[in-house]
Design a protein around this motif. Sequence first.
Motif, PDB file in Angstrom:
ATOM      1  N   ASP A 183       0.834  -1.198   0.000  1.00 13.80           N
ATOM      2  CA  ASP A 183       0.000   0.000   0.000  1.00 13.80           C
ATOM      3  C   ASP A 183       0.866   1.244   0.000  1.00 13.80           C
ATOM      4  N   GLU A 184       1.995   1.129   0.676  1.00 15.36           N
ATOM      5  CA  GLU A 184       2.950   2.241   0.714  1.00 15.36           C
ATOM      6  C   GLU A 184       4.337   1.647   0.553  1.00 15.36           C
ATOM      7  N   VAL A 185       5.201   2.373  -0.147  1.00 14.31           N
ATOM      8  CA  VAL A 185       6.592   1.928  -0.232  1.00 14.31           C
ATOM      9  C   VAL A 185       7.485   3.077   0.210  1.00 14.31           C
ATOM     10  N   ILE A 186       8.324   2.798   1.190  1.00 15.66           N
ATOM     11  CA  ILE A 186       9.319   3.783   1.615  1.00 15.66           C
ATOM     12  C   ILE A 186      10.660   3.296   1.073  1.00 15.66           C
ATOM     13  N   ARG A 187      11.319   4.176   0.350  1.00 10.14           N
ATOM     14  CA  ARG A 187      12.544   3.761  -0.345  1.00 10.14           C
ATOM     15  C   ARG A 187      13.802   4.012   0.470  1.00 10.14           C
ATOM     16  N   ILE A 188      14.736   3.074   0.394  1.00  8.81           N
ATOM     17  CA  ILE A 188      16.072   3.331   0.937  1.00  8.81           C
ATOM     18  C   ILE A 188      17.071   3.179  -0.209  1.00  8.81           C
ATOM     19  N   PRO A 189      18.185   3.915  -0.164  1.00  8.63           N
ATOM     20  CA  PRO A 189      19.177   3.826  -1.240  1.00  8.63           C
ATOM     21  C   PRO A 189      19.829   2.440  -1.289  1.00  8.63           C
ATOM     22  N   LEU A 190      20.402   2.111  -2.418  1.00 11.08           N
ATOM     23  CA  LEU A 190      21.091   0.824  -2.560  1.00 11.08           C
ATOM     24  C   LEU A 190      22.285   0.757  -1.612  1.00 11.08           C
ATOM     25  N   ALA A 191      22.433  -0.406  -0.996  1.00 12.86           N
ATOM     26  CA  ALA A 191      23.609  -0.665  -0.151  1.00 12.86           C
ATOM     27  C   ALA A 191      23.810  -2.171  -0.171  1.00 12.86           C
ATOM     28  N   ALA A 192      25.017  -2.637   0.143  1.00  9.42           N
ATOM     29  CA  ALA A 192      25.219  -4.082   0.238  1.00  9.42           C
ATOM     30  C   ALA A 192      24.274  -4.604   1.328  1.00  9.42           C
ATOM     31  N   PRO A 193      23.716  -5.809   1.141  1.00  9.76           N
ATOM     32  CA  PRO A 193      22.666  -6.291   2.038  1.00  9.76           C
ATOM     33  C   PRO A 193      22.981  -6.165   3.536  1.00  9.76           C
ATOM     34  N   LEU A 194      24.210  -6.441   3.948  1.00 11.22           N
ATOM     35  CA  LEU A 194      24.510  -6.364   5.382  1.00 11.22           C
ATOM     36  C   LEU A 194      24.418  -4.942   5.916  1.00 11.22           C
ATOM     37  N   PHE A 195      24.458  -3.964   5.039  1.00  9.09           N
ATOM     38  CA  PHE A 195      24.466  -2.565   5.483  1.00  9.09           C
ATOM     39  C   PHE A 195      23.070  -1.938   5.464  1.00  9.09           C
ATOM     40  N   GLU A 196      22.111  -2.657   4.923  1.00 10.26           N
ATOM     41  CA  GLU A 196      20.760  -2.107   4.818  1.00 10.26           C
ATOM     42  C   GLU A 196      20.107  -1.756   6.162  1.00 10.26           C
ATOM     43  N   PRO A 197      20.403  -2.514   7.246  1.00  8.39           N
ATOM     44  CA  PRO A 197      19.764  -2.163   8.518  1.00  8.39           C
ATOM     45  C   PRO A 197      20.033  -0.717   8.940  1.00  8.39           C
ATOM     46  N   LEU A 198      21.217  -0.228   8.617  1.00  9.48           N
ATOM     47  CA  LEU A 198      21.579   1.142   9.004  1.00  9.48           C
ATOM     48  C   LEU A 198      20.684   2.162   8.307  1.00  9.48           C
ATOM     49  N   LEU A 199      20.067   1.759   7.210  1.00  8.70           N
ATOM     50  CA  LEU A 199      19.162   2.647   6.475  1.00  8.70           C
ATOM     51  C   LEU A 199      17.710   2.337   6.826  1.00  8.70           C
ATOM     52  N   ALA A 200      17.375   1.049   6.859  1.00  9.20           N
ATOM     53  CA  ALA A 200      15.969   0.646   7.024  1.00  9.20           C
ATOM     54  C   ALA A 200      15.413   1.033   8.391  1.00  9.20           C
ATOM     55  N   VAL A 201      16.291   1.137   9.390  1.00  7.63           N
ATOM     56  CA  VAL A 201      15.784   1.464  10.728  1.00  7.63           C
ATOM     57  C   VAL A 201      15.280   2.905  10.809  1.00  7.63           C
ATOM     58  N   VAL A 202      15.824   3.776   9.975  1.00  9.22           N
ATOM     59  CA  VAL A 202      15.534   5.215  10.120  1.00  9.22           C
ATOM     60  C   VAL A 202      14.038   5.551   9.926  1.00  9.22           C
ATOM     61  N   PRO A 203      13.397   5.057   8.864  1.00  2.00           N
ATOM     62  CA  PRO A 203      11.965   5.368   8.740  1.00  2.00           C
ATOM     63  C   PRO A 203      11.136   4.799   9.892  1.00  2.00           C
ATOM     64  N   LEU A 204      11.580   3.693  10.470  1.00  2.00           N
ATOM     65  CA  LEU A 204      10.817   3.108  11.584  1.00  2.00           C
ATOM     66  C   LEU A 204      10.935   3.986  12.827  1.00  2.00           C
ATOM     67  N   GLN A 205      12.129   4.534  13.049  1.00  2.00           N
ATOM     68  CA  GLN A 205      12.305   5.478  14.174  1.00  2.00           C
ATOM     69  C   GLN A 205      11.405   6.693  13.972  1.00  2.00           C
ATOM     70  N   ILE A 206      11.421   7.211  12.741  1.00  2.00           N
ATOM     71  CA  ILE A 206      10.663   8.441  12.457  1.00  2.00           C
ATOM     72  C   ILE A 206       9.160   8.168  12.597  1.00  2.00           C
ATOM     73  N   PHE A 207       8.749   7.000  12.125  1.00  2.00           N
ATOM     74  CA  PHE A 207       7.332   6.639  12.219  1.00  2.00           C
ATOM     75  C   PHE A 207       6.874   6.652  13.683  1.00  2.00           C
TER      76      PHE A 207
END
Length: 369
Positions: A320-344
Amino acid sequence: EKGGWSSFMRKEVSEQPDAVANTIRGRIVDGEVHIPELESFGDDELRGIRRITVVACGTAAYAGQVAKYAIEQWARVPVEIELSHEFRYREPVIDDGTLVISISQSGETMDTLMAVKYAREQGARTISICNTQGATIPRESDAVVYTHAGPEVAVASTKAFVAQITALYLFGLHLARVRGTLPHGALVDALAELQAIPAKIEEVLGESERVAQLAHWMADTRSVLFLGRHVGFPIALEGALKLKELAYIHAEGFAAGELKHGPIALIEPGQPVFVVVPSPRGSANLHPKVVSNIQEIRARGARVIAIAEAGDAAVLPFADEVIRIPLAAPLFEPLLAVVPLQIFAMELSQAKGLDVDQPRNLAKSVTVE
Ligand code: M6R
């Protein structure tokens, strides 16, 4: 000291690029990891480690859970994460091949301190990952690798979390170099990925307004679920913790692979579910599995909010909604994916008129049992 920000949390969320950059600073020299604080651990000792036990509580424990994936992959040492209060009240198996790493923003969490003391009494060597200079836990440890997130005032931990993952990743790469478990090229690539993270977090922060809107639409929500897989699993747990502590909303995080083992029964029409979608470029091919989880919950009426990397089109028909994060090697994605959850969580708390910095019943550091 809020410097014009409406809350410390908002300020600290925005400081995450610096928290990562400052934690890296001085620790990558000529393309090599260099952690002078670990000099008391000789290379022979690091090569002799047979097992790592991480002790921590709350968000710090989730940082450890993220790092487990990276350290095991890079340094080929088994890593287990133990909640400090569960660790110290049994008879955990510790021997001279066990390294105990504690993670604590404050360096004062009583249960973590007692776990470290216990581990030392049992003969383990101990490293503290800590954000507070001169705190008690680092003083009780054999070595300390400080995170340089700067003072964190809001009760909800944000910038300390990304700094903890950064420090643990540097440690993991250091260990991999010493143990010879990673080809030089892979080490160089991983360090470059880490150095690129601050600018990418900045990009994610650029999505804040959209996430805020979403939170405002959802201000009446009574329950939110979070799904993730691999390094996205601890991020799902962290997203749920943030929402509980800040917005007092029932929230649970699950490993996406567990859905059919129970949690899918919770899905009814309108149930909001955040899904941390792994990169389609990941070698383990987890992406299609998570996309099919999204289809399954969508078919049962879930309202899906996907956190997915830029260009991942496979999620579009089902989310229903997609929040985008920039490309990063898979192990590094948590450093990006956590940010929208904090903001939410922060925005939802604010939308409900709650105290973002000082949620009810909580203290910044838990210095009692
Ligand atoms: O100071 P510490 O890192 O040892 O604190 C651990 C937890 O109490 C802390 O992360 C807590 O879970 C936060 N309020 C989460 O936002």
